[in-house]
Enzyme design. Structure first.
Site, PDB file in Angstrom:
ATOM      1  N   HIS A  77      18.737   1.013 -12.807  1.00  0.00           N
ATOM      2  CA  HIS A  77      17.419   0.362 -12.693  1.00  0.00           C
ATOM      3  C   HIS A  77      16.453   1.232 -11.886  1.00  0.00           C
ATOM      4  O   HIS A  77      15.325   1.506 -12.325  1.00  0.00           O
ATOM      5  CB  HIS A  77      17.606  -1.014 -12.043  1.00  0.00           C
ATOM      6  CG  HIS A  77      16.350  -1.818 -11.960  1.00  0.00           C
ATOM      7  ND1 HIS A  77      16.087  -2.875 -12.792  1.00  0.00           N
ATOM      8  CD2 HIS A  77      15.278  -1.719 -11.134  1.00  0.00           C
ATOM      9  CE1 HIS A  77      14.911  -3.399 -12.491  1.00  0.00           C
ATOM     10  NE2 HIS A  77      14.401  -2.714 -11.478  1.00  0.00           N
ATOM     11  N   GLU A  78      16.885   1.672 -10.713  1.00  0.00           N
ATOM     12  CA  GLU A  78      15.997   2.469  -9.868  1.00  0.00           C
ATOM     13  C   GLU A  78      15.746   3.845 -10.464  1.00  0.00           C
ATOM     14  O   GLU A  78      14.658   4.414 -10.289  1.00  0.00           O
ATOM     15  CB  GLU A  78      16.594   2.592  -8.463  1.00  0.00           C
ATOM     16  CG  GLU A  78      16.753   1.273  -7.734  1.00  0.00           C
ATOM     17  CD  GLU A  78      15.457   0.506  -7.632  1.00  0.00           C
ATOM     18  OE1 GLU A  78      14.378   1.132  -7.550  1.00  0.00           O
ATOM     19  OE2 GLU A  78      15.503  -0.735  -7.654  1.00  0.00           O
ATOM     20  N   GLY A 103     -12.437  -9.663  10.118  1.00  0.00           N
ATOM     21  CA  GLY A 103     -11.448  -8.766   9.555  1.00  0.00           C
ATOM     22  C   GLY A 103     -10.089  -9.418   9.459  1.00  0.00           C
ATOM     23  O   GLY A 103      -9.868 -10.518   9.990  1.00  0.00           O
ATOM     24  N   HIS A 130      12.809   3.473 -12.812  1.00  0.00           N
ATOM     25  CA  HIS A 130      11.522   3.480 -12.098  1.00  0.00           C
ATOM     26  C   HIS A 130      11.122   4.902 -11.731  1.00  0.00           C
ATOM     27  O   HIS A 130       9.968   5.319 -11.942  1.00  0.00           O
ATOM     28  CB  HIS A 130      11.632   2.642 -10.824  1.00  0.00           C
ATOM     29  CG  HIS A 130      11.544   1.164 -11.052  1.00  0.00           C
ATOM     30  ND1 HIS A 130      10.510   0.571 -11.730  1.00  0.00           N
ATOM     31  CD2 HIS A 130      12.367   0.158 -10.659  1.00  0.00           C
ATOM     32  CE1 HIS A 130      10.695  -0.751 -11.766  1.00  0.00           C
ATOM     33  NE2 HIS A 130      11.819  -1.023 -11.116  1.00  0.00           N
ATOM     34  N   THR A 173      -6.222  -6.258  13.108  1.00  0.00           N
ATOM     35  CA  THR A 173      -7.020  -5.046  12.973  1.00  0.00           C
ATOM     36  C   THR A 173      -7.687  -4.618  14.273  1.00  0.00           C
ATOM     37  O   THR A 173      -8.350  -3.578  14.297  1.00  0.00           O
ATOM     38  CB  THR A 173      -8.099  -5.236  11.898  1.00  0.00           C
ATOM     39  OG1 THR A 173      -8.814  -6.453  12.157  1.00  0.00           O
ATOM     40  CG2 THR A 173      -7.473  -5.319  10.522  1.00  0.00           C
ATOM     41  N   GLY A 174      -7.532  -5.379  15.345  1.00  0.00           N
ATOM     42  CA  GLY A 174      -8.029  -4.928  16.640  1.00  0.00           C
ATOM     43  C   GLY A 174      -9.340  -5.550  17.068  1.00  0.00           C
ATOM     44  O   GLY A 174     -10.075  -4.948  17.856  1.00  0.00           O
ATOM     45  N   LYS A 175      -9.656  -6.741  16.586  1.00  0.00           N
ATOM     46  CA  LYS A 175     -10.917  -7.379  16.983  1.00  0.00           C
ATOM     47  C   LYS A 175     -10.901  -7.739  18.461  1.00  0.00           C
ATOM     48  O   LYS A 175     -11.857  -7.470  19.191  1.00  0.00           O
ATOM     49  CB  LYS A 175     -11.150  -8.626  16.127  1.00  0.00           C
ATOM     50  CG  LYS A 175     -11.268  -8.334  14.628  1.00  0.00           C
ATOM     51  CD  LYS A 175     -11.551  -9.583  13.830  1.00  0.00           C
ATOM     52  CE  LYS A 175     -10.363 -10.531  13.837  1.00  0.00           C
ATOM     53  NZ  LYS A 175      -9.173  -9.962  13.161  1.00  0.00           N
ATOM     54  N   PRO A 218      -6.074 -10.210  10.121  1.00  0.00           N
ATOM     55  CA  PRO A 218      -5.356 -10.296  11.402  1.00  0.00           C
ATOM     56  C   PRO A 218      -4.737  -8.950  11.771  1.00  0.00           C
ATOM     57  O   PRO A 218      -4.241  -8.211  10.929  1.00  0.00           O
ATOM     58  CB  PRO A 218      -4.268 -11.351  11.127  1.00  0.00           C
ATOM     59  CG  PRO A 218      -4.753 -12.121   9.942  1.00  0.00           C
ATOM     60  CD  PRO A 218      -5.548 -11.165   9.127  1.00  0.00           C
TER      61      PRO A 218
END
Length: 645
Positions: free
Chosen positions: A416-417, A193, A420, A197-199, A195
């Site tokens: 500009h924003e 998975g 959007h 993600t809790g392995k 990096p």
């Protein structure tokens, strides 16, 4: 032991003080007073020493001390004391106890010093010998069943992955139950998975849940400067596991150990890393395979692992630990906020909706940054604004004040924003607007955030086309209101072009190119876009057709955005003015300005499709449209807009 030693010393001190306080007081008498008391029969006994010191006991029980002149300590004094019925004792003079202790210290100190030096030299030599002779010893940490630390209850979400791993643990606990059904225990379980993600957390939970010994080791610990050390450590690791079988061996970051071996007839017989890998392969499923041992491994680089390591009989199962879903993010946030004080306006479901693409480590960092933001404002209770600030800090960078922009620049960023936001609000298939701000953060001058009501797993052509228009909405607003474009749209243009390339080259959404796909290479678990195709599997004419179709899609999206903004130019100016005045506006205010109803929440499960790669680089459920910080500076050429996370 130190508290016990201190307690014993205190007890001895108390007993000594008690004894001293219970003893009768010692009286010092002059020689004349001593003779008077002796004549009055008040002296019970006397002990004479050769140096003239005399001690004894009075008839009332008190002790006394006196000094007898040496010239007077003759037979006449003794006769007088005998006449007074005084018991006479004699004692040779001796040194004081202090002098005796000093004498013993002087005698024993050199001997103790020699013994200490000898032991120190011996330990140093022993450690050096063990360092050389024990270089092949495994560096695995052993966790016995009596010392659990983390359990599956501490791991939020990932029920399927926990069930698969818990099944392996149950096999080691109850082997007869599976043996009666003819089942064979898997030799290895590989957790794959992205990096964070809790392995490793899942592996620690297995150590807490399993009633068997758990040996943990990092893949890089097998690498050493000495030849053959890696293979020796692998043998020692499995030898220790066999002694404790049934047992679980966890190898973290196994890609450092199990990388793909060289091929093509290269001379690799002396390659230390490949010898280590060969030893691991033979230990897992070789001529003498280990029984009752399950190897649990984790990596975020499955593409570099050797195929012999991934075949059945070695790593029989590959458990994918993906990025958490909406429900799993909510559960993970609840775990990390358990020890924090949350205000009533904090809705973890809303926070989880605003963090798609976040791993478990990212969510832990988000909760911590929110707590830091609360402490920065001298508060102990975390509010919803603290989570928004923390998310912006992680995605965009540190928030700057509005005074870093000139008035003309501030108005241009607001236009500009506003473009959007208006295109996103007027597009029926686009994600709803969540927030618009012109406060600079990191390398961005403004941001428009969109948060979908549900997580998308499938993206239609209408959604992708409107997404192109939203991404070009800022540039379209500049063309409509300001009459010219600017360098602030550089990031939008790059993202829109990338999405258009994917639509044409990978998704088959071009009528000219047809239903063909040329996917871009790269590992899906590295979190990156991957490497470009090293050699194009199509002709130059196909590349020209791709370029033509990409330009057409982007140009049509810009025309669509310009048309919408020209039809609502008054609303564009009003929204830009509000942004200049308030600097930050939430999504509902944008919809109220347009006089349209915000999108209602869709029922869960409206889009059912397997997980697949997102058609855009940013997470599909959380998209930002920042205005790049480009522009001429000190006579330099215009800079490109900066990418954001």
């Amino acid at each position: 032991m130190w508290p016990i030693a201190i307690g014993v010393m205190a007890l001895v001190w108390i007993v000594t003080l008690t004894n001293l306080s219970s003893r009768p007081a010692d009286t010092t008498l002059s020689y004349s007073q001593f003779l008077a008391d002796a004549d009055a029969h008040q002296v019970k006994d006397i002990t004479l020493q050769s140096n003239g010191t005399a001690t004894g006991t009075l008839t009332n029980g008190h002790t006394y001390t006196t000094t007898v002149p040496v010239q007077l300590a003759g037979s006449s004094l003794l006769d007088r004391l005998q006449a007074d019925n005084v018991v006479i004792n004699a004692k040779a003079s001796s040194s004081s106890s202090g002098s005796q202790v000093l004498s013993w210290v002087l005698i024993l100190a050199p001997l103790v010093l020699i013994i200490w030096l000898w032991r120190r030299l011996y330990r140093g030599a022993t450690s050096q010998v063990q360092g050389v002779m024990g270089v092949g010893k495994s560096k695995a940490k052993v966790f016995d069943a009596e010392h659990p630390q983390t359990t599956f209850a501490d791991v939020a979400g990932y029920e399927g992955a926990k069930a698969e791993i818990a099944e392996v643990v149950d096999f080691l606990r109850q082997p007869d139950r599976y043996r009666r059904a003819g089942a064979i225990a898997p030799r290895g379980v590989l957790m794959v998975g992205p990096p964070g993600t809790g392995k490793t957390l899942l592996a620690r939970a297995v150590a807490g849940e399993a009633a068997v010994p758990f040996l943990s080791v990092a893949g890089s610990s097998f690498v050493e400067m000495f030849v053959g050390v890696g293979a020796a450590r692998v043998r020692d690791l499995f030898a220790e596991a066999r002694k404790r079988a049934p047992a679980i061996v966890f190898v973290d970051e196994i890609d450092a150990l199990g990388g793909r071996r060289m091929g093509g007839g290269a001379a690799v017989s002396n390659d230390e890393r490949e010898q280590t890998l060969n030893q691991l392969l033979s230990e897992m499923d070789g001529f003498d395979p280990a029984e009752g041992i399950v190897v649990l491994a984790a990596t975020n680089r499955p593409d570099v692992l050797d195929p012999a390591l991934l075949r059945p009989g070695r790593f029989d199962r590959q458990v994918v630990i993906p990025l958490p879903t909406l429900a799993e993010r909510n559960a993970i946030l609840a775990v990390h906020c358990k020890s924090k004080q949350l205000a009533e306006d904090v809705d973890l479901d809303v926070v989880a909706r605003g963090t798609p693409g976040f791993s478990g480590a990212d969510l832990a960092n988000l909760a911590n940054e929110a707590a830091i933001a609360a402490v920065r404002d001298s508060r102990e209770v975390i509010t919803a604004d603290d989570f928004d600030t923390a998310r912006d800090r992680i995605l965009l960078g540190r928030r700057e004040g509005s005074n870093v922009l000139l008035p003309s620049e501030k108005h241009a960023v607001a236009v500009h924003e506003a473009g959007h936001a208006l295109i996103a609000a007027l597009s029926p298939h686009a994600d709803p607007v969540a927030k618009v701000t012109i406060l600079p953060a990191g390398q961005t001058l403004g941001v428009t955030e969109q948060l979908p009501l549900v997580e998308r797993h499938l993206h239609g052509e209408d959604y992708l086309t409107e997404t192109l228009a939203v991404r070009l909405g800022g540039r379209a607003a500049e063309l409509v209101e300001l009459g010219q474009g600017s360098t602030g749209a550089a990031n939008d243009l790059a993202d829109a072009t990338e999405l258009a390339v994917k639509m044409v080259r990978e998704f088959g959404l071009s009528p000219i190119l047809g239903p063909v796909g040329y996917p871009q290479g790269g590992s899906a678990f590295l979190g990156a876009r991957g490497d470009q195709l090293s050699s194009r599997p199509y002709a130059e004419a196909t590349q020209a057709a791709i370029d033509t179709e990409v330009a057409r899609l982007v140009r049509e999206a810009e025309q669509q955005a310009v048309g919408l903004l020209e039809a609502h130019q008054g609303k564009l100016r009003q929204l830009a003015a509000l942004l200049v005045e308030h600097e930050t506006i939430d999504g509902p205010a944008v919809y109220r300005l347009l006089g349209v109803q915000p999108p209602s929440e869709q029922p869960a499960g409206t889009t059912v499709a397997p997980h697949g790669p997102s058609p855009v680089r940013q997470p599909a459920a959380h998209r930002t449209h920042p205005t790049g910080a480009g522009g001429p500076t000190d006579g330099a050429q215009p800079r490109e807009g900066h990418d954001t996370p």
